[in-house]
Design a protein around this motif. Structure first.
Motif, PDB file in Angstrom:
ATOM      1  N   UNK A 251      -6.819   4.378  13.491  1.00 13.23           N
ATOM      2  CA  UNK A 251      -7.820   4.865  12.552  1.00 13.23           C
ATOM      3  C   UNK A 251      -7.398   4.596  11.108  1.00 13.23           C
ATOM      4  N   UNK A 252      -6.115   4.758  10.805  1.00 12.28           N
ATOM      5  CA  UNK A 252      -5.618   4.459   9.469  1.00 12.28           C
ATOM      6  C   UNK A 252      -5.798   2.973   9.152  1.00 12.28           C
TER       7      UNK A 252
ATOM      8  N   UNK B  57      -7.522 -10.319   2.747  1.00  7.79           N
ATOM      9  CA  UNK B  57      -8.350 -10.711   3.894  1.00  7.79           C
ATOM     10  C   UNK B  57      -9.306 -11.831   3.490  1.00  7.79           C
ATOM     11  N   UNK B  58      -9.903 -11.717   2.305  1.00  7.29           N
ATOM     12  CA  UNK B  58     -10.786 -12.790   1.829  1.00  7.29           C
ATOM     13  C   UNK B  58     -10.010 -14.083   1.619  1.00  7.29           C
TER      14      UNK B  58
ATOM     15  N   UNK C 187       0.858  -1.187   0.000  1.00 11.71           N
ATOM     16  CA  UNK C 187       0.000   0.000   0.000  1.00 11.71           C
ATOM     17  C   UNK C 187       0.895   1.237   0.000  1.00 11.71           C
ATOM     18  N   UNK C 188       0.690   2.190  -0.907  1.00 15.11           N
ATOM     19  CA  UNK C 188       1.570   3.364  -0.988  1.00 15.11           C
ATOM     20  C   UNK C 188       1.653   4.112   0.327  1.00 15.11           C
TER      21      UNK C 188
ATOM     22  N   UNK D 197      -8.641   2.806   6.424  1.00 17.01           N
ATOM     23  CA  UNK D 197      -7.953   2.882   5.137  1.00 17.01           C
ATOM     24  C   UNK D 197      -7.342   1.546   4.734  1.00 17.01           C
ATOM     25  N   UNK D 198      -6.529   0.964   5.625  1.00 13.54           N
ATOM     26  CA  UNK D 198      -5.776  -0.233   5.260  1.00 13.54           C
ATOM     27  C   UNK D 198      -6.702  -1.424   5.047  1.00 13.54           C
ATOM     28  N   UNK D 199      -7.601  -1.667   5.978  1.00 10.64           N
ATOM     29  CA  UNK D 199      -8.479  -2.829   5.847  1.00 10.64           C
ATOM     30  C   UNK D 199      -9.364  -2.773   4.597  1.00 10.64           C
ATOM     31  N   UNK D 200     -10.016  -1.638   4.284  1.00 14.16           N
ATOM     32  CA  UNK D 200     -10.803  -1.614   3.037  1.00 14.16           C
ATOM     33  C   UNK D 200      -9.971  -1.850   1.776  1.00 14.16           C
TER      34      UNK D 200
END
Length: 309
Positions: A202-203, A216-217, A185-186, A207-210
């Motif tokens: 919060x990041x 994740x799948x 991830x950039x 941000x990271x999880x989406x």
């Protein structure tokens, strides 16, 4: 003049093909493709036929199965084996236990793996190399079955769901794949979020999880399959038969020859072979049904996560 225009027109018609850089397939390349497809088709048949055969036998007449007449298609079609399985309370209860262990265990696995992988993916983490080395050592050295049992027993987790889902909370190899995906991830995305006042948690959540749904799948599928097929931890840590997963029941049927709802007066339209294969089909069916829905994430999740170390 007409011939000249047609000649130029013919050349003009070839220009797009030439500019595209594509070449017409040769006889050798076509032959090679045919051989590859034939080999892949043969491999598919080799892998799928045992499952297909078990499904065919499970719905065939027992006498035809004994005589070895069932090969490709069911003979004397009947669903008596499945009716007996669905009427057996022990199998239904163990099936529910397996669903519970798989869902809770997979949730814990994915959450713990992601929470471990994200800090190790950040270059600003102090001692990141040391932490990674200590985690990787666990892939090479293990305390063994007896020390693991003593630890679980000392924590009072034996004969409970926690003995099944807590000890295998993190698979190190899967954690490394997820960490590598996070590294891809950039960094500019993190920096812009920090400028807007976001913190690391919060990041990670917003941000990271989406952005990491493919990996994740993929990890969810890997962990779910492992929990669904796992039976050895249940043999060690569970003492109450009401807590057994369906794999324990299936193991007793395949090895010990014991079949739930054994009725001596039952006719030979349904024999133990029908019951065994029917239980196997019922056991593997959920995973087979779930796989197509997340199969599209596998290449992107597993391959991208393994590009960089």
């Amino acid at each position: 003049m007409v011939n000249t225009n047609s000649e130029h027109g013919g050349k003009a018609g070839l220009l797009p093909f030439r500019k595209s850089g594509l070449k017409q397939p040769t006889a050798g390349s076509l032959l090679f493709d045919c051989v590859i497809y034939a080999l892949l088709l043969a491999m598919i048949l080799v892998f799928l036929y045992p499952i297909y055969y078990m499904a065919v036998v499970s719905v065939s007449n027992g006498m035809n199965v004994i005589r070895g007449e069932v090969k490709w298609f069911p003979i004397g079609f009947n669903l008596e084996a499945y009716k007996m399985i669905l009427s057996d309370k022990s199998i239904i209860r163990s099936y529910g236990n397996t669903l519970l262990y798989t869902s809770v265990g997979t949730l814990i696995n994915v959450a713990a793996t992601a929470l471990c992988a994200y800090p190790l993916s950040r270059s600003k983490l102090y001692g990141r190399g040391l932490f990674t080395l200590l985690i990787i050592i666990t892939m090479l050295f293990h305390g063994g079955m007896i020390p693991s049992y003593l630890v679980v027993n000392s924590l009072n987790m034996t004969n409970s769901i926690w003995a099944i889902v807590i000890p295998p909370a993190i698979n190190v190899w899967y954690m490394i794949i997820m960490r590598t995906f996070f590294q891809n991830i950039p960094n500019e995305i993190h920096e812009s979020a920090f400028i807007d006042g976001a913190n690391d948690l919060l990041v990670f959540v917003r941000i990271v999880l989406p952005l990491s749904m493919p990996v994740i799948a993929t990890m969810t599928m890997f962990y779910a399959v492992w929990h669904w097929n796992s039976f050895f931890p249940a043999m060690i840590y569970l003492f109450d038969s009401e807590l057994y997963p369906v794999q324990i029941i299936m193991r007793s049927m395949l090895i010990d020859g014991s079949v739930g709802n054994n009725d001596p007066a039952r006719d030979l339209t349904t024999i133990q072979t029908n019951m065994k294969y029917a239980v196997i089909i019922v056991t593997i069916l959920p995973i087979i049904m779930v796989y197509p829905f997340i199969q599209k994430y596998f290449v992107q999740g597993a391959m991208v996560g393994s590009l960089k170390g």
